[in-house]
Design an enzyme around this catalytic site. Structure first.
Site, PDB file in Angstrom:
ATOM      1  N   CYS A 142       0.812  -1.219   0.000  1.00  7.49           N
ATOM      2  CA  CYS A 142       0.000   0.000   0.000  1.00  7.49           C
ATOM      3  C   CYS A 142       0.842   1.264   0.000  1.00  7.49           C
ATOM      4  CB  CYS A 142      -0.955  -0.017   1.191  1.00  7.49           C
ATOM      5  SG  CYS A 142      -0.124  -0.083   2.808  1.00  7.49           S
ATOM      6  N   HIS A 146      -2.732   0.617   6.751  1.00  3.78           N
ATOM      7  CA  HIS A 146      -3.009   0.757   5.322  1.00  3.78           C
ATOM      8  C   HIS A 146      -2.857   2.223   4.916  1.00  3.78           C
ATOM      9  CE1 HIS A 146      -4.467  -0.635   1.520  1.00  3.78           C
ATOM     10  NE2 HIS A 146      -5.549   0.118   1.538  1.00  3.78           N
ATOM     11  N   ASP A 205      -8.761   3.658  -3.463  1.00  2.00           N
ATOM     12  CA  ASP A 205      -7.789   2.712  -2.900  1.00  2.00           C
ATOM     13  C   ASP A 205      -7.177   1.894  -4.034  1.00  2.00           C
ATOM     14  OD1 ASP A 205      -6.244   1.006  -1.452  1.00  2.00           O
ATOM     15  OD2 ASP A 205      -7.853   0.204  -0.212  1.00  2.00           O
TER      16      ASP A 205
END
Length: 657
Positions: A410, A454, A470
């Protein structure tokens, strides 16, 4: 007049002191860095082994001190803190064992050793630390018993008797300790400030640099637990918002200072709201997280213009926060010019290939911003993969990720995506926090581990404002929506998929459920809960004077009970006599008390004339021989039989002749 020298330390007493010191270090060492723990443990064993044969020379002890200081500096740096102080204490105890020569040295070492389990509570207040600390205290009591026997020249009693004595002493102290915990008035804030840890802990930060998140992504310790009151968010809504990072220097993302001081902008509410409580583990930082987006800050926290929550104090202990959140219908649809400029800023001389691609996409899409976002997500979902095994990037990190590696986690996806969006003229920023979480079936709450950390992106779109995007979920949706724990939890419902993994998950969930109850009953017992201690009896709030009065009364009762028990032990110092008195009291409860003038054998023959070897007559003869005839029976066996004996049916109740 000169004092007599302390007697030399015998081998068995030395062994007990070294064992007690090792037990005292046991709660503390696991809380220090692994490499430093290995160094301290090795030093302690080596110093004790050398000192067992001969005294350790002073130059060697000084060399050990210098080596331990160097090891602590190597692992923890030069910043003072609680963990640094605890490491120094552990190192001192490891070297102190090399000075054991006399009883005075042994008592000194035990006195210092008892600071170690108490120091461990400065770093961790979990049940494991408590159990290990109690074990260390019991070991110290046993060692002190051996030192007392060595000092007087007495023969040590059997080991089970020693253990019972140590347990009895701990039980005697328990009421006074519990009275202090429950009733001693607590301050809402500490009387003095404990220093923060000298070495940092893994946790959310207000910066994001290449490679910074690797330790966090590999850390499975709990970060927070969440209990919902009412509706539970779907997996797509379980994004836990933390620091928002807007400023970029080509390598590191940081927060905007101006946003931290500005009030939050208005947000259009959606019809779905979530009411929940977050139990946050200690991180030594101030950053908090909340479901995207929190509406109002709880007491003791602040909400900034990026809707980031921050605690007023460092999170040095377990804390609980009651929050309300809802997904926004729109979020800051009018972007201030200064914030727009910051959200479009890219440093010169970085990532030329990414900026060239973004410019080409802009020319092809025209004014359709959403088309650029869709094109980027389709490219990532088609050609990229998720992995934690990536090299550290060079100067052009986004270029290397997007065009060379096409694999990462991420940290890489969110950073490169925001650079790409800014290159195409879309205001964008990085949002950090947590995603997902697993439901604990035993406690009906959600657990998020530090490995659930994250990072995602927010892109500003007309009429919608800041919109969550995302890119990691585009290539690895299981990272967010379908975790391994979710699959194991589903398999553990009794079907064919029930396997070792599901059993392992159940054990983990049960362990965390127990830890949460410990947090509820012990760690979160603060001044507010103490004041409501007697609310079930109709007393809504205990004032400090009332708490002091209750504590004084409970302490007096506990001290009186301790004094009576210890005085009784002084009156009957002989364990054999105490065991016989207990046996007589059992018969007295059924009306067969022995008159003071009647001899023990006559009393036993009168009420229970059985010739059985375990009968009262046989026990009375063994007791008389051991106490008055100075014979040498098996004392441990006799004590055991006296403790086990109970009145049998058929005893006589006639008066003594």
């Amino acid at each position: 007049m000169s004092r007599a020298p302390s007697p030399p330390l015998q081998r068995h007493a030395r062994a007990w002191v070294l064992l007690a010191t090792a037990l005292a270090l046991l709660p503390l060492l696991p809380l220090l860095p692994a490499a430093l723990t290995a160094v301290i443990a090795t030093t302690a064993v080596s110093a004790a082994g050398v000192a067992w044969r001969r005294p350790v020379p002073l130059p060697l002890r000084l060399l050990l001190v210098a080596g331990m200081l160097a090891a602590i500096h190597w692992q923890m740096g030069s910043t003072p803190g609680r963990d640094t102080g605890c490491a120094l204490l552990a190192a001192m105890l490891a070297i102190k064992s090399s000075e054991l020569r006399r009883l005075r040295d042994a008592r000194s070492l035990l006195g210092f050793a008892l600071f170690a389990p108490f120091g461990a509570f400065l770093l961790d207040q979990g049940p494991r630390t408590l159990v290990l600390a109690l074990l260390a205290l019991a070991g110290a009591l046993l060692a002190l018993q051996h030192l007392a026997d060595a000092d007087t020249g007495s023969t040590p009693p059997p080991f089970p008797h020693q253990v019972r004595t140590a347990a009895r002493l701990l039980l005697l102290a328990a009421p006074l300790a519990l009275a202090g915990f429950w009733l001693l008035p607590r301050l809402p804030t500490p009387l003095w400030g404990l220093p923060e840890r000298g070495s940092g802990q893994s946790g959310l930060s207000d910066t994001m640099s290449p490679g910074q998140w690797l330790d966090l992504m590999n850390d499975d310790r709990p970060a927070l637990r969440v209990q919902f009151f009412g509706a539970t968010p779907t997996p797509q809504d379980r994004y836990w918002r933390g620091p928002v990072l807007t400023r970029f220097d080509g390598r590191t993302w940081t927060r905007l200072p101006g946003q931290r001081r500005a009030p939050p902008p208005p947000v259009a509410d959606s019809p779905v709201h979530w009411d929940y409580q977050v139990e946050y583990e200690a991180t030594e930082r101030r950053e908090l997280v909340a479901l995207d987006l929190p509406r109002t800050p709880p007491e003791g926290a602040m909400l900034d213009a990026d809707y980031t929550l921050e605690s007023a104090r460092p999170l040095t202990a377990l804390t609980r926060w009651r929050l309300r959140s809802s997904a926004p219908a729109d979020f800051q649809t009018t972007l201030p010019p200064a914030l727009r400029a910051q959200a479009l800023q890219l440093p010169d001389g970085f990532n030329p290939r990414t900026r060239a691609l973004a410019g080409r996409w802009r020319s092809e899409a025209g004014s359709d911003d959403e088309a650029i976002v869709r094109r980027a997500l389709e490219w990532i979902g088609r050609d990229f993969s998720y992995t934690l095994s990536t090299p550290l990037p060079g100067r052009h990190g986004a270029d290397e990720f997007l065009f060379d590696w096409k694999a990462g986690f991420c940290e890489h996806f969110s950073s490169a995506f925001v650079v790409l969006m800014r290159g195409a003229g879309l205001p964008a920023r990085v949002v950090t926090g947590y995603a997902g979480g697993s439901r604990n079936r035993y406690g009906d709450y959600w657990l998020l581990r530090r490995s659930d950390a994250h990072a995602w992106a927010e892109v500003w779109l007309p009429q919608r404002g800041w919109t969550r995007i995302d890119p990691t979920a585009a290539v690895a949706p299981e990272r967010i929506l379908d975790t391994v724990e979710d699959r194991l939890s589903a398999a553990g419902d009794g079907g064919d998929g029930f396997d070792i993994g599901a059993r392992w998950l159940q054990a983990l969930q049960m362990g965390d459920w127990l830890r949460r109850h410990w947090n509820t009953m012990v760690l979160s017992f603060d001044a507010r809960r103490q004041q409501r201690l007697l609310s079930a009896l109709g007393i809504e709030r205990l004032q400090p004077a009332q708490l002091i009065g209750l504590f004084a009364a409970a302490a007096l009762l506990a001290i009186a009970a301790m004094a009576w028990t210890l005085a009784r032990g002084e009156r009957e110092r002989d364990p054999l006599l105490r065991a016989w008195r207990r046996l007589e009291r059992r018969y007295a409860r059924i009306g067969l008390a022995r008159p003071p003038h009647e001899p023990v054998p006559a009393w036993a023959a009168r009420i229970a004339p059985s010739p059985a070897p375990d009968g009262l007559v046989a026990l009375s003869r063994r007791f008389s021989d051991a106490r008055y005839a100075r014979s040498s029976p098996d004392l441990a066996s006799l004590l055991r039989d006296l403790h086990r004996h109970r009145p049998q049916p058929g005893v006589r109740t006639g008066a003594p002749t």
